[in-house]
Design a protein around this motif. Structure first.
Motif, PDB file in Angstrom:
ATOM      1  N   GLU A   1      70.841 -27.717   6.397  1.00 48.58           N
ATOM      2  CA  GLU A   1      69.398 -27.463   6.472  1.00 48.58           C
ATOM      3  C   GLU A   1      68.780 -27.333   5.083  1.00 48.58           C
ATOM      4  N   TRP A   2      69.534 -26.757   4.123  1.00 46.80           N
ATOM      5  CA  TRP A   2      69.006 -26.655   2.765  1.00 46.80           C
ATOM      6  C   TRP A   2      68.940 -28.022   2.088  1.00 46.80           C
ATOM      7  N   VAL A   3      69.859 -28.913   2.418  1.00 43.12           N
ATOM      8  CA  VAL A   3      69.786 -30.288   1.894  1.00 43.12           C
ATOM      9  C   VAL A   3      68.524 -30.967   2.426  1.00 43.12           C
ATOM     10  N   LEU A   4      68.274 -30.815   3.724  1.00 43.21           N
ATOM     11  CA  LEU A   4      67.052 -31.390   4.300  1.00 43.21           C
ATOM     12  C   LEU A   4      65.806 -30.765   3.675  1.00 43.21           C
ATOM     13  N   CYS A   5      65.860 -29.466   3.465  1.00 44.04           N
ATOM     14  CA  CYS A   5      64.726 -28.771   2.858  1.00 44.04           C
ATOM     15  C   CYS A   5      64.461 -29.307   1.448  1.00 44.04           C
ATOM     16  N   ARG A   6      65.531 -29.495   0.671  1.00 39.89           N
ATOM     17  CA  ARG A   6      65.366 -30.019  -0.682  1.00 39.89           C
ATOM     18  C   ARG A   6      64.734 -31.417  -0.648  1.00 39.89           C
ATOM     19  N   ARG A   7      65.192 -32.255   0.266  1.00 38.67           N
ATOM     20  CA  ARG A   7      64.625 -33.604   0.376  1.00 38.67           C
ATOM     21  C   ARG A   7      63.144 -33.538   0.745  1.00 38.67           C
ATOM     22  N   THR A   8      62.815 -32.627   1.659  1.00 40.27           N
ATOM     23  CA  THR A   8      61.410 -32.481   2.058  1.00 40.27           C
ATOM     24  C   THR A   8      60.561 -31.996   0.895  1.00 40.27           C
ATOM     25  N   LEU A   9      61.067 -31.023   0.131  1.00 39.80           N
ATOM     26  CA  LEU A   9      60.311 -30.502  -1.009  1.00 39.80           C
ATOM     27  C   LEU A   9      60.094 -31.575  -2.075  1.00 39.80           C
ATOM     28  N   VAL A  10      61.102 -32.406  -2.301  1.00 34.70           N
ATOM     29  CA  VAL A  10      60.933 -33.525  -3.243  1.00 34.70           C
ATOM     30  C   VAL A  10      59.872 -34.481  -2.728  1.00 34.70           C
ATOM     31  N   SER A  11      59.949 -34.824  -1.442  1.00 33.14           N
ATOM     32  CA  SER A  11      58.957 -35.730  -0.842  1.00 33.14           C
ATOM     33  C   SER A  11      57.554 -35.161  -0.943  1.00 33.14           C
ATOM     34  N   VAL A  12      57.429 -33.863  -0.645  1.00 30.15           N
ATOM     35  CA  VAL A  12      56.126 -33.205  -0.705  1.00 30.15           C
ATOM     36  C   VAL A  12      55.587 -33.208  -2.134  1.00 30.15           C
ATOM     37  N   ALA A  13      56.433 -32.882  -3.103  1.00 32.02           N
ATOM     38  CA  ALA A  13      55.978 -32.834  -4.498  1.00 32.02           C
ATOM     39  C   ALA A  13      55.527 -34.213  -4.986  1.00 32.02           C
ATOM     40  N   ILE A  14      56.289 -35.247  -4.660  1.00 33.29           N
ATOM     41  CA  ILE A  14      55.922 -36.610  -5.073  1.00 33.29           C
ATOM     42  C   ILE A  14      54.616 -37.023  -4.400  1.00 33.29           C
TER      43      ILE A  14
END
Length: 197
Positions: A114-127
């Motif tokens: 879940e933290w891996v998914l969260c990190r991917r989402t945060l990167v997507s959101v920031a970009i």
């Protein structure tokens, strides 16, 4: 126009992905496959550039422009994992590879997942946030107030993913009684011993 470009980019992404995997496993053209798969983000980059030019050309900003920026954000944050997911399934189905493992469901392994998914989402959101801000600041388009609503959606996506990861960390999901679990996945069941008379 932007909706048509988004649909075309979405179709192109999956077609190029399928071609990349087919050339790798069916035709054994590894170099061609690598070029195709590495080129996947170029599709979303082209969509964003066309969106930018559309706004620079006098189009009124709409949610579709923000969605186009989101595609590039998603491609950066999730693109490599989507390619790995498709690659594992294509390898299994067409090239005799091992069956892909399901996502872990239990314990610390699920929390890490879940933290891996969260990190991917945060990167997507920031970009996506940066790209939408660039559309707002550098195009002088009218109607960019609609992008403010998109910022809220990005914030909600980030908050929800973070809350899910935190919840699995604080209260890891327990496997059913009698399950044998390895790396968060059920691999078998314990047979209860019969009581001796």
């Amino acid at each position: 126009m932007i909706v048509t470009l988004i649909l075309a980019a979405e179709a192109a992404f999956w077609v190029v992905l399928a071609l990349g995997l087919a050339t790798r496993y069916l035709l054994r053209w590894r170099e061609v496959s690598t070029v195709l798969l590495v080129g996947l983000p170029v599709i979303d980059l082209a969509l964003f550039l066309l969106t930018f030019l559309d706004l620079r050309g006098g189009a009124t900003a709409s949610w579709t422009h923000a969605l186009a920026a989101s595609y590039l954000g998603f491609s950066v944050g999730y693109g490599p994992s989507v390619v790995r997911w498709a690659d594992a399934r294509f390898l299994h189905r067409f090239a005799g590879g091992p069956k892909p493992l399901p996502a872990p469901k239990y314990g610390a392994a699920r929390s890490r997942y879940e933290w891996v998914l969260c990190r991917r989402t945060l990167v997507s959101v920031a970009i996506t946030f940066a790209l939408i801000s660039a559309l707002k600041l550098f195009t002088d388009a009218s109607g960019t107030g609609v992008f403010d609503q998109w910022y809220w959606k990005l914030g909600i996506a980030a908050a929800v993913n973070t809350a899910i990861a935190v919840s699995y960390t604080l209260r890891p999901k327990e496997p059913p009684a009698g399950a044998i679990v390895e790396d968060g996945r059920i691999v078998g069941w314990r047979i209860p011993q019969q009581q001796q008379p």
